[in-house]
Design a protein around this motif. Structure first.
Motif, mmCIF file in Angstrom:
data_model
loop_
_atom_site.group_PDB
_atom_site.id
_atom_site.type_symbol
_atom_site.label_atom_id
_atom_site.label_comp_id
_atom_site.label_asym_id
_atom_site.label_seq_id
_atom_site.Cartn_x
_atom_site.Cartn_y
_atom_site.Cartn_z
ATOM 1 N N VAL A 26 0.835 -1.208 0.000
ATOM 2 C CA VAL A 26 0.000 0.000 0.000
ATOM 3 C C VAL A 26 0.868 1.256 0.000
ATOM 4 C CG1 VAL A 26 -1.660 1.311 1.392
ATOM 5 C CG2 VAL A 26 -1.977 -1.146 1.050
ATOM 6 N N ALA A 27 2.005 1.209 0.673
ATOM 7 C CA ALA A 27 2.867 2.388 0.783
ATOM 8 C C ALA A 27 3.597 2.707 -0.520
ATOM 9 C CB ALA A 27 3.887 2.189 1.903
ATOM 10 N N ILE A 28 3.805 1.728 -1.377
ATOM 11 C CA ILE A 28 4.589 1.959 -2.607
ATOM 12 C C ILE A 28 3.991 3.072 -3.462
ATOM 13 C CG2 ILE A 28 5.302 0.897 -4.793
ATOM 14 C CD1 ILE A 28 5.713 -1.724 -3.086
ATOM 15 N N PRO A 29 2.714 3.013 -3.857
ATOM 16 C CA PRO A 29 2.192 4.107 -4.677
ATOM 17 C C PRO A 29 2.074 5.428 -3.912
ATOM 18 C CG PRO A 29 0.444 2.541 -4.185
ATOM 19 C CD PRO A 29 1.730 1.938 -3.703
ATOM 20 N N VAL A 30 1.853 5.341 -2.615
ATOM 21 C CA VAL A 30 1.793 6.568 -1.815
ATOM 22 C C VAL A 30 3.149 7.263 -1.836
ATOM 23 C CG1 VAL A 30 1.455 7.496 0.518
ATOM 24 C CG2 VAL A 30 -0.066 5.702 -0.344
ATOM 25 N N LEU A 31 4.208 6.498 -1.633
ATOM 26 C CA LEU A 31 5.560 7.069 -1.687
ATOM 27 C C LEU A 31 5.880 7.587 -3.082
ATOM 28 C CD1 LEU A 31 7.431 4.463 0.505
ATOM 29 C CD2 LEU A 31 7.041 6.870 1.061
ATOM 30 N N GLY A 32 5.419 6.880 -4.109
ATOM 31 C CA GLY A 32 5.622 7.354 -5.474
ATOM 32 C C GLY A 32 4.925 8.683 -5.710
ATOM 33 N N ILE A 99 1.806 -4.837 -8.539
ATOM 34 C CA ILE A 99 2.145 -4.479 -9.914
ATOM 35 C C ILE A 99 1.619 -3.088 -10.263
ATOM 36 C CG2 ILE A 99 1.705 -5.058 -12.349
ATOM 37 C CD1 ILE A 99 1.782 -8.053 -11.387
ATOM 38 N N LEU A 100 0.363 -2.824 -9.937
ATOM 39 C CA LEU A 100 -0.204 -1.504 -10.234
ATOM 40 C C LEU A 100 0.506 -0.402 -9.471
ATOM 41 C CD1 LEU A 100 -4.019 -2.360 -10.313
ATOM 42 C CD2 LEU A 100 -2.513 -1.896 -12.256
ATOM 43 N N GLY A 101 0.825 -0.644 -8.212
ATOM 44 C CA GLY A 101 1.528 0.356 -7.409
ATOM 45 C C GLY A 101 2.928 0.619 -7.925
ATOM 46 N N ALA A 102 3.626 -0.444 -8.321
ATOM 47 C CA ALA A 102 4.979 -0.280 -8.861
ATOM 48 C C ALA A 102 4.947 0.454 -10.204
ATOM 49 C CB ALA A 102 5.659 -1.633 -9.021
ATOM 50 N N LEU A 103 3.956 0.134 -11.060
ATOM 51 C CA LEU A 103 3.825 0.842 -12.330
ATOM 52 C C LEU A 103 3.496 2.308 -12.118
ATOM 53 C CD1 LEU A 103 1.930 -1.807 -14.495
ATOM 54 C CD2 LEU A 103 4.304 -1.038 -14.749
ATOM 55 N N PHE A 104 2.599 2.588 -11.194
ATOM 56 C CA PHE A 104 2.255 3.978 -10.877
ATOM 57 C C PHE A 104 3.495 4.736 -10.397
ATOM 58 C CE2 PHE A 104 1.162 7.163 -7.709
ATOM 59 C CZ PHE A 104 0.326 7.993 -8.442
ATOM 60 N N THR A 105 4.274 4.101 -9.545
ATOM 61 C CA THR A 105 5.461 4.738 -8.985
ATOM 62 C C THR A 105 6.531 4.953 -10.055
ATOM 63 O OG1 THR A 105 4.992 3.769 -6.843
ATOM 64 C CG2 THR A 105 7.233 4.525 -7.200
#
Length: 106
Positions: A26-32, A99-105
Protein backbone atom coordinates in the motif's frame (compact mmCIF):
# COMPACT_ATOMS: atom_id res chain seq x y z
CA UNK A 1 5.68 -25.22 22.61
CA UNK A 2 2.50 -27.16 23.33
CA UNK A 3 0.39 -28.51 20.46
CA UNK A 4 -2.51 -26.30 21.60
CA UNK A 5 -0.51 -23.07 21.63
CA UNK A 6 1.70 -23.59 18.57
CA UNK A 7 -0.96 -23.20 15.84
CA UNK A 8 -2.26 -19.97 17.36
CA UNK A 9 1.26 -18.59 17.73
CA UNK A 10 2.08 -19.44 14.14
CA UNK A 11 -1.17 -17.87 12.91
CA UNK A 12 -0.41 -14.71 14.86
CA UNK A 13 3.15 -14.52 13.49
CA UNK A 14 1.95 -15.24 9.95
CA UNK A 15 -0.74 -12.55 10.21
CA UNK A 16 1.80 -9.99 11.49
CA UNK A 17 4.21 -10.75 8.62
CA UNK A 18 1.33 -10.63 6.10
CA UNK A 19 0.22 -7.24 7.48
CA UNK A 20 3.76 -5.88 7.18
CA UNK A 21 3.91 -6.85 3.50
CA UNK A 22 0.42 -5.47 2.84
CA UNK A 23 1.49 -2.16 4.37
CA UNK A 24 4.56 -2.18 2.11
CA UNK A 25 2.39 -2.81 -0.95
CA UNK A 26 0.00 0.00 0.00
CA UNK A 27 2.87 2.39 0.78
CA UNK A 28 4.59 1.96 -2.61
CA UNK A 29 2.19 4.11 -4.68
CA UNK A 30 1.79 6.57 -1.82
CA UNK A 31 5.56 7.07 -1.69
CA UNK A 32 5.62 7.35 -5.47
CA UNK A 33 2.95 10.05 -5.34
CA UNK A 34 5.05 11.91 -2.77
CA UNK A 35 8.17 11.64 -4.98
CA UNK A 36 9.88 9.40 -2.41
CA UNK A 37 11.29 6.97 -4.93
CA UNK A 38 14.19 5.56 -2.91
CA UNK A 39 12.00 4.25 -0.05
CA UNK A 40 9.44 3.01 -2.60
CA UNK A 41 12.20 1.09 -4.39
CA UNK A 42 13.31 -0.52 -1.12
CA UNK A 43 9.74 -1.59 -0.39
CA UNK A 44 9.37 -3.06 -3.89
CA UNK A 45 12.64 -4.96 -3.35
CA UNK A 46 11.45 -6.30 0.03
CA UNK A 47 8.16 -7.52 -1.42
CA UNK A 48 9.89 -9.07 -4.44
CA UNK A 49 12.20 -10.93 -2.06
CA UNK A 50 9.11 -12.34 -0.33
CA UNK A 51 7.67 -13.30 -3.73
CA UNK A 52 10.89 -15.19 -4.51
CA UNK A 53 10.60 -17.05 -1.20
CA UNK A 54 7.02 -17.98 -2.12
CA UNK A 55 8.15 -19.25 -5.53
CA UNK A 56 10.90 -21.27 -3.88
CA UNK A 57 8.27 -22.90 -1.63
CA UNK A 58 5.87 -23.75 -4.46
CA UNK A 59 3.74 -20.62 -3.97
CA UNK A 60 3.04 -21.57 -0.35
CA UNK A 61 4.15 -19.69 2.71
CA UNK A 62 6.74 -21.54 4.78
CA UNK A 63 4.52 -21.18 7.82
CA UNK A 64 1.69 -23.14 6.16
CA UNK A 65 3.77 -26.30 6.34
CA UNK A 66 4.67 -25.65 9.95
CA UNK A 67 0.99 -25.21 10.85
CA UNK A 68 0.09 -28.46 9.07
CA UNK A 69 2.23 -30.40 11.55
CA UNK A 70 -0.09 -29.39 14.39
CA UNK A 71 -3.47 -30.50 13.08
CA UNK A 72 -5.73 -31.68 10.33
CA UNK A 73 -7.17 -28.26 9.43
CA UNK A 74 -6.43 -27.53 5.76
CA UNK A 75 -8.79 -24.62 5.17
CA UNK A 76 -7.42 -21.64 3.25
CA UNK A 77 -7.05 -19.67 6.47
CA UNK A 78 -5.75 -22.49 8.71
CA UNK A 79 -2.43 -20.67 9.14
CA UNK A 80 -3.46 -16.99 9.20
CA UNK A 81 -6.11 -14.80 10.79
CA UNK A 82 -7.86 -13.73 7.58
CA UNK A 83 -11.34 -14.36 6.23
CA UNK A 84 -11.33 -17.52 4.09
CA UNK A 85 -12.06 -15.65 0.83
CA UNK A 86 -9.10 -13.30 1.37
CA UNK A 87 -6.77 -16.13 2.39
CA UNK A 88 -7.83 -18.01 -0.77
CA UNK A 89 -7.30 -15.03 -3.11
CA UNK A 90 -4.46 -13.32 -1.25
CA UNK A 91 -1.79 -13.69 -3.93
CA UNK A 92 -3.85 -12.47 -6.92
CA UNK A 93 -5.32 -9.52 -4.99
CA UNK A 94 -2.07 -8.23 -3.52
CA UNK A 95 0.02 -9.27 -6.51
CA UNK A 96 -2.18 -7.07 -8.69
CA UNK A 97 -1.93 -4.21 -6.19
CA UNK A 98 1.85 -4.59 -6.12
CA UNK A 99 2.14 -4.48 -9.91
CA UNK A 100 -0.20 -1.50 -10.23
CA UNK A 101 1.53 0.36 -7.41
CA UNK A 102 4.98 -0.28 -8.86
CA UNK A 103 3.83 0.84 -12.33
CA UNK A 104 2.26 3.98 -10.88
CA UNK A 105 5.46 4.74 -8.99
CA UNK A 106 7.63 4.12 -12.05
Amino acid sequence: MSPAVAPRSIKLLHTAVWLMFVLCIVAIPVLGYLDRFRPATWLVAAVILEVLVLFYNGLRCSLTGVTARYGEDRRDNCDIYLPPWLARHNKPVFGTLLILGALFTA
